[in-house]
Design a protein around this motif. Structure first.
Motif, PDB file in Angstrom:
ATOM      1  N   GLU A   1      53.921  -2.426  27.308  1.00 16.08           N
ATOM      2  CA  GLU A   1      54.415  -1.108  27.720  1.00 16.08           C
ATOM      3  C   GLU A   1      55.715  -0.732  27.021  1.00 16.08           C
ATOM      4  OE1 GLU A   1      53.709  -3.308  29.858  1.00 16.08           O
ATOM      5  OE2 GLU A   1      51.752  -2.664  31.188  1.00 16.08           O
ATOM      6  N   GLN A   2      56.687  -1.508  27.026  1.00 13.46           N
ATOM      7  CA  GLN A   2      58.082  -1.166  26.220  1.00 13.46           C
ATOM      8  C   GLN A   2      57.641  -0.620  24.713  1.00 13.46           C
ATOM      9  OE1 GLN A   2      61.008  -3.962  24.412  1.00 13.46           O
ATOM     10  NE2 GLN A   2      61.773  -3.671  26.408  1.00 13.46           N
ATOM     11  N   ALA A   3      56.877  -1.203  24.117  1.00 10.82           N
ATOM     12  CA  ALA A   3      56.539  -0.908  22.769  1.00 10.82           C
ATOM     13  C   ALA A   3      56.015   0.480  22.676  1.00 10.82           C
ATOM     14  CB  ALA A   3      55.644  -1.656  21.962  1.00 10.82           C
ATOM     15  N   ALA A   4      55.153   0.908  23.821  1.00  6.97           N
ATOM     16  CA  ALA A   4      54.408   2.120  23.924  1.00  6.97           C
ATOM     17  C   ALA A   4      55.452   3.134  24.298  1.00  6.97           C
ATOM     18  CB  ALA A   4      53.436   2.058  25.001  1.00  6.97           C
ATOM     19  N   ALA A   5      56.468   2.771  25.016  1.00  4.52           N
ATOM     20  CA  ALA A   5      57.668   3.791  25.232  1.00  4.52           C
ATOM     21  C   ALA A   5      58.282   3.984  24.033  1.00  4.52           C
ATOM     22  CB  ALA A   5      58.419   3.277  26.434  1.00  4.52           C
ATOM     23  N   PHE A   6      58.689   3.032  23.071  1.00  3.82           N
ATOM     24  CA  PHE A   6      59.553   3.079  22.178  1.00  3.82           C
ATOM     25  C   PHE A   6      58.635   4.039  21.146  1.00  3.82           C
ATOM     26  CE2 PHE A   6      61.671  -1.136  22.596  1.00  3.82           C
ATOM     27  CZ  PHE A   6      62.610  -0.405  23.349  1.00  3.82           C
ATOM     28  N   MET A   7      57.499   3.643  20.911  1.00  2.00           N
ATOM     29  CA  MET A   7      56.620   4.644  20.122  1.00  2.00           C
ATOM     30  C   MET A   7      56.597   6.305  20.569  1.00  2.00           C
ATOM     31  SD  MET A   7      53.531   2.036  19.297  1.00  2.00           S
ATOM     32  CE  MET A   7      52.605   2.943  17.892  1.00  2.00           C
ATOM     33  N   ALA A   8      56.447   6.386  21.888  1.00  2.45           N
ATOM     34  CA  ALA A   8      56.139   7.684  22.357  1.00  2.45           C
ATOM     35  C   ALA A   8      57.796   8.549  22.150  1.00  2.45           C
ATOM     36  CB  ALA A   8      55.684   7.609  23.654  1.00  2.45           C
ATOM     37  N   ALA A   9      58.776   7.634  22.584  1.00  2.00           N
ATOM     38  CA  ALA A   9      60.213   8.042  22.078  1.00  2.00           C
ATOM     39  C   ALA A   9      60.454   8.722  20.862  1.00  2.00           C
ATOM     40  CB  ALA A   9      61.179   7.283  22.586  1.00  2.00           C
ATOM     41  N   THR A  10      59.733   7.823  19.740  1.00  2.00           N
ATOM     42  CA  THR A  10      60.180   8.151  18.296  1.00  2.00           C
ATOM     43  C   THR A  10      59.183   9.376  17.949  1.00  2.00           C
ATOM     44  OG1 THR A  10      60.502   5.713  18.055  1.00  2.00           O
ATOM     45  CG2 THR A  10      59.822   7.004  16.023  1.00  2.00           C
ATOM     46  N   HIS A  11      58.044   9.395  18.646  1.00  2.00           N
ATOM     47  CA  HIS A  11      57.414  10.610  18.092  1.00  2.00           C
ATOM     48  C   HIS A  11      58.059  12.049  18.767  1.00  2.00           C
ATOM     49  CE1 HIS A  11      54.597  14.050  19.121  1.00  2.00           C
ATOM     50  NE2 HIS A  11      53.621  13.251  18.166  1.00  2.00           N
ATOM     51  N   GLY A  12      58.899  11.776  19.898  1.00  2.00           N
ATOM     52  CA  GLY A  12      59.625  12.910  20.272  1.00  2.00           C
ATOM     53  C   GLY A  12      60.869  13.070  19.409  1.00  2.00           C
ATOM     54  N   ARG A  13      61.429  12.023  18.708  1.00  7.89           N
ATOM     55  CA  ARG A  13      62.536  12.135  17.992  1.00  7.89           C
ATOM     56  C   ARG A  13      62.195  12.810  16.652  1.00  7.89           C
ATOM     57  NH1 ARG A  13      65.957   6.487  16.607  1.00  7.89           N
ATOM     58  NH2 ARG A  13      67.833   7.629  15.404  1.00  7.89           N
ATOM     59  N   LEU A  14      60.978  12.268  16.187  1.00  4.89           N
ATOM     60  CA  LEU A  14      60.688  12.738  15.049  1.00  4.89           C
ATOM     61  C   LEU A  14      60.203  14.362  14.926  1.00  4.89           C
ATOM     62  CD1 LEU A  14      59.739   9.514  13.158  1.00  4.89           C
ATOM     63  CD2 LEU A  14      61.353  10.833  12.640  1.00  4.89           C
ATOM     64  N   THR A  15      59.296  14.649  15.825  1.00  2.37           N
ATOM     65  CA  THR A  15      58.940  15.632  15.903  1.00  2.37           C
ATOM     66  C   THR A  15      59.495  16.944  16.810  1.00  2.37           C
ATOM     67  OG1 THR A  15      57.285  15.420  17.589  1.00  2.37           O
ATOM     68  CG2 THR A  15      56.671  14.585  15.482  1.00  2.37           C
ATOM     69  N   GLY A  16      60.246  16.497  17.582  1.00  5.60           N
ATOM     70  CA  GLY A  16      60.870  17.451  18.758  1.00  5.60           C
ATOM     71  C   GLY A  16      59.959  17.532  19.950  1.00  5.60           C
ATOM     72  N   LYS A  17      58.541  17.206  19.781  1.00  4.86           N
ATOM     73  CA  LYS A  17      57.507  17.340  20.732  1.00  4.86           C
ATOM     74  C   LYS A  17      57.453  16.070  21.451  1.00  4.86           C
ATOM     75  CE  LYS A  17      55.094  20.920  18.802  1.00  4.86           C
ATOM     76  NZ  LYS A  17      54.495  21.008  17.203  1.00  4.86           N
ATOM     77  N   PRO A  18      57.327  16.187  22.641  1.00  2.00           N
ATOM     78  CA  PRO A  18      57.427  14.711  23.554  1.00  2.00           C
ATOM     79  C   PRO A  18      56.208  13.921  23.208  1.00  2.00           C
ATOM     80  CG  PRO A  18      57.587  16.466  25.136  1.00  2.00           C
ATOM     81  CD  PRO A  18      57.382  17.174  23.726  1.00  2.00           C
ATOM     82  N   GLY A  19      56.224  12.574  22.712  1.00  2.00           N
ATOM     83  CA  GLY A  19      55.433  11.527  22.722  1.00  2.00           C
ATOM     84  C   GLY A  19      54.976  11.238  24.457  1.00  2.00           C
ATOM     85  N   VAL A  20      53.857  10.758  24.429  1.00  2.00           N
ATOM     86  CA  VAL A  20      53.270  10.309  25.783  1.00  2.00           C
ATOM     87  C   VAL A  20      52.969   9.064  25.858  1.00  2.00           C
ATOM     88  CG1 VAL A  20      51.701  10.952  27.669  1.00  2.00           C
ATOM     89  CG2 VAL A  20      52.434  13.003  25.799  1.00  2.00           C
ATOM     90  N   CYS A  21      53.567   8.232  26.788  1.00  2.00           N
ATOM     91  CA  CYS A  21      53.014   6.978  27.172  1.00  2.00           C
ATOM     92  C   CYS A  21      52.457   6.648  28.508  1.00  2.00           C
ATOM     93  CB  CYS A  21      54.083   5.862  26.945  1.00  2.00           C
ATOM     94  SG  CYS A  21      55.552   6.309  27.849  1.00  2.00           S
ATOM     95  N   ILE A  22      51.655   5.699  28.744  1.00  2.00           N
ATOM     96  CA  ILE A  22      50.854   5.563  29.912  1.00  2.00           C
ATOM     97  C   ILE A  22      51.092   4.029  30.664  1.00  2.00           C
ATOM     98  CG2 ILE A  22      48.709   5.180  29.023  1.00  2.00           C
ATOM     99  CD1 ILE A  22      47.734   6.761  31.586  1.00  2.00           C
ATOM    100  N   SER A  23      51.255   3.863  31.824  1.00  2.60           N
ATOM    101  CA  SER A  23      50.987   2.408  32.101  1.00  2.60           C
ATOM    102  C   SER A  23      50.589   2.416  33.795  1.00  2.60           C
ATOM    103  CB  SER A  23      52.717   1.981  32.323  1.00  2.60           C
ATOM    104  OG  SER A  23      53.368   2.085  33.467  1.00  2.60           O
ATOM    105  N   THR A  24      50.583   1.414  34.234  1.00  7.70           N
ATOM    106  CA  THR A  24      49.705   1.200  35.410  1.00  7.70           C
ATOM    107  C   THR A  24      51.411   1.091  36.407  1.00  7.70           C
ATOM    108  OG1 THR A  24      48.771  -0.247  37.199  1.00  7.70           O
ATOM    109  CG2 THR A  24      50.529  -1.421  35.549  1.00  7.70           C
ATOM    110  N   LEU A  25      50.936   1.099  37.894  1.00  9.02           N
ATOM    111  CA  LEU A  25      52.061   0.916  38.802  1.00  9.02           C
ATOM    112  C   LEU A  25      53.137  -0.140  38.451  1.00  9.02           C
ATOM    113  CD1 LEU A  25      50.680  -0.046  42.195  1.00  9.02           C
ATOM    114  CD2 LEU A  25      50.193  -0.740  40.003  1.00  9.02           C
TER     115      LEU A  25
END
Ligand code: TPP
Ligand code: MG
Length: 548
Positions: free
Chosen positions: A48-72
């Protein structure tokens, strides 16, 4: 009859989301089913950590939030370093996590931790969704909060009974543009007067100046005013062009060559500085005056307390400031001399052929093979200082590094995101042998997604940066070395292509051939870190005697 998860996915589509990264758990299965019937791709990661880094980088590069998902519980907690990365780095991101049903407790407290409470200090907003009908409004608000200055992560928890709850038709909330006020005329006039009165003004570009929407207005401000500039690590490469005014990057807080320009200046126009970054210079009572230009007011720190502020939407505010000062400034010619001196010192030893290669040589070789718009994504280690200091950028957001949380492990995931967003550009992840191994499992994701990507591993069989600090602080060399897998075989085991550089002169051709090919390539090269102490301690202390 639509259910909560259908509404969630429709609301995400309504925001323009096209991919979600993560690792679902059984509590997310309604959402997974709704995604199956949508245009949004579910991109599985191996942590999940990698998913969050990817989603954050999406936000960083585009200004639009990246989205990530995980269980509880366990999955959600694995997102937390990514949450902190986005929070400190001001990257818009949405994290969706599952939860057991809230109306019943058929599994008692199994896997339940208070995820909302754990996310609260790491996000701009953390909320549990308690009714399906509220989803469209909550999702819209989550995106607004994530994108609005100062951007950052938002966490939404969707319990499985709410995800499965049937609802009638609930209308989606249309997104509206975020419009910020421009700085007031009085503040602009005051700043213009200070700049015109100054003899030696210098611009500093901080982390906030790397927002994607600022590329054009900032580049235009520099072009119009011709004020020399330097940047912080995260403000590096935030303007396109204007390179002949670049004075250097403050990778250290003081005493580096670039600080000669800072010390010479009598006014610093600090654009988008965010004090999450290690101080790029230390303000003191006798130093230059500082004008802070930002979306929000400057936080006051022991080392940063601006004398005047221009607060408002940075792009249009800078255009109004340029209107007031353009053509009225005389740039001190001393800056030109200082510039060649600073950049000359930075080029030192970049041509040295010894093996293992020096950091300076590696940075030079990487620059050689990267086109102007190529993107280098750093993990966190000693080499970050060398890249920040020595790697020249000509296009905005082409050196992505983290000088905010400064976490290890984000190099590969951030490069994967960059490669997905810009498949035609060369993308290189540069990682230490420590940081790479923190998310190396994502090599599988990169290969599965068919990305074109090169990963450069700098091998010193150690947590080199800490080992260096240990030496600088005169502790004995102890406890910070490790062994490595055979990285070539390791890459091959994922279906990637591995290369080992055995001669310094082979680095450029190896990088070049990896980029000419498609697919995921891993190149490992040893690094000679003797230069860390020789340059960053002895040389700089020798030249700038006032530093103890
Ligand atoms: C997640 C995380 N753990 C620990 C640290 C502390 N830390 C900073 S740099 C570093 C060493 C990095 O080693 P490596 O990736 O091999 O790069 P090198 O400095 O050796 O080039 C460590 C342990 C950190 N920043 N992030
Ligand atoms: Mg290392």
């Amino acid at each position: 009859m639509p259910k909560g998860s259908d509404l969630l996915v429709a609301a995400l589509e309504n925001e323009g989301v096209d991919r979600i990264f993560g690792v679902p758990g059984e509590e997310n299965l309604d959402v997974v089913e709704s995604l199956r019937n949508s245009k949004i791709k579910l991109i599985l990661t191996r942590h999940e950590q990698a998913a969050a880094f990817m989603a954050a980088t999406h936000g960083r590069l585009t200004g639009k939030p990246g989205v990530c998902i995980s269980t509880l519980g366990p999955g959600a907690l694995n997102l937390s370093t990514g949450a902190a990365y986005a929070h400190l780095g001001a990257m818009p991101m949405i994290m969706l996590t599952g939860q057991k049903a809230i109306m019943t407790a058929k599994q008692a407290r199994f896997q339940i931790v208070d995820v909302i409470a754990s996310m609260r200090p790491l996000t701009k907003m953390a909320r549990q969704i308690i009714s399906a009908a509220s989803i469209p409004a909550i999702v819209r608000d989550a995106f607004r909060v994530a994108m609005e200055e100062r951007p950052g992560p938002v966490h939404l928890e969707l319990p499985e009974d709410v995800a499965g709850e049937e609802t009638g038709e609930v209308p989606l909330v249309p997104p509206h543009p975020i419009e910020l006020p421009v700085a007031p005329p009085a503040a602009l006039d005051r700043a213009a007067e200070m700049i015109c009165k100054a003899q030696r003004p210098l611009v500093m570009l901080g982390a906030g100046s790397s927002r994607p929407k600022l590329v054009e207005p900032l580049s235009s401000f520099i072009r119009r005013t011709r004020i020399p500039f330097f940047n912080t690590q995260m403000g590096k490469g935030s303007v396109t062009g204007g390179s002949n005014l670049y004075m250097g990057t403050a990778a250290l807080s003081s005493g580096d060559y670039v600080h000669r320009a800072v010390d010479y200046a009598d006014l610093i126009i600090s654009i988008g500085h965010d004090t999450v970054e290690k101080p790029p210079f230390i303000m003191g009572p006798d130093g230059p005056k500082v004008i802070h230009v930002g979306f929000t007011a400057a936080s006051v720190e022991q080392v940063y307390f601006p004398h005047a502020e221009v607060v408002g939407d940075v792009g249009p505010s800078l255009a109004l400031l340029a209107d007031r000062i353009e053509g009225k400034l005389r740039i001190d010619p001393v800056f030109t001399g200082l510039r060649s001196e600073i950049l000359g010192r930075i080029r030192d030893r970049a041509d040295e052929g010894r093996f293992p290669p020096t950091p300076q040589r590696i940075v030079r070789d990487v620059r050689k093979v990267m086109p102007e718009d190529g993107i280098v994504c750093l993990d966190n280690g000693m080499y970050k200082i060398w890249f920040a200091r020595n790697y020249r950028t000509h296009v905005a957001n082409t050196l992505l590094l983290d000088n905010a949380l400064a976490t290890m492990g984000a190099g590969l995931p951030s490069a994967m995101m960059a490669s997905m967003l810009y498949p035609k550009r060369r993308v290189l992840a540069v990682c230490g042998d420590g940081g790479f191994m923190m998310n190396s499992q994502e090599m599988e994701t990169a290969v599965r997604l068919g990305l074109n990507l090169v990963v450069l591993i700098l091998e010193d069989s150690a947590y080199g940066m800490i080992r260096w600090k240990q030496a600088v602080d005169a502790f004995p060399d102890w406890g910070l070395c490790f062994g490595n897998p055979d990285f070539v075989k390791y890459a091959e085991s994922y279906g990637a292509i591995g290369h080992r550089v055995k001669r310094t002169d082979d680095l450029v051709p190896t990088l070049e051939s990896a980029f000419k090919d498609t697919g995921v390539h891993l190149i490992t090269v040893p690094i000679d870190y003797v230069e860390n102490t020789r340059v960053l301690v002895e040389e700089l202390r020798g030249r700038v005697p006032e530093i103890a």
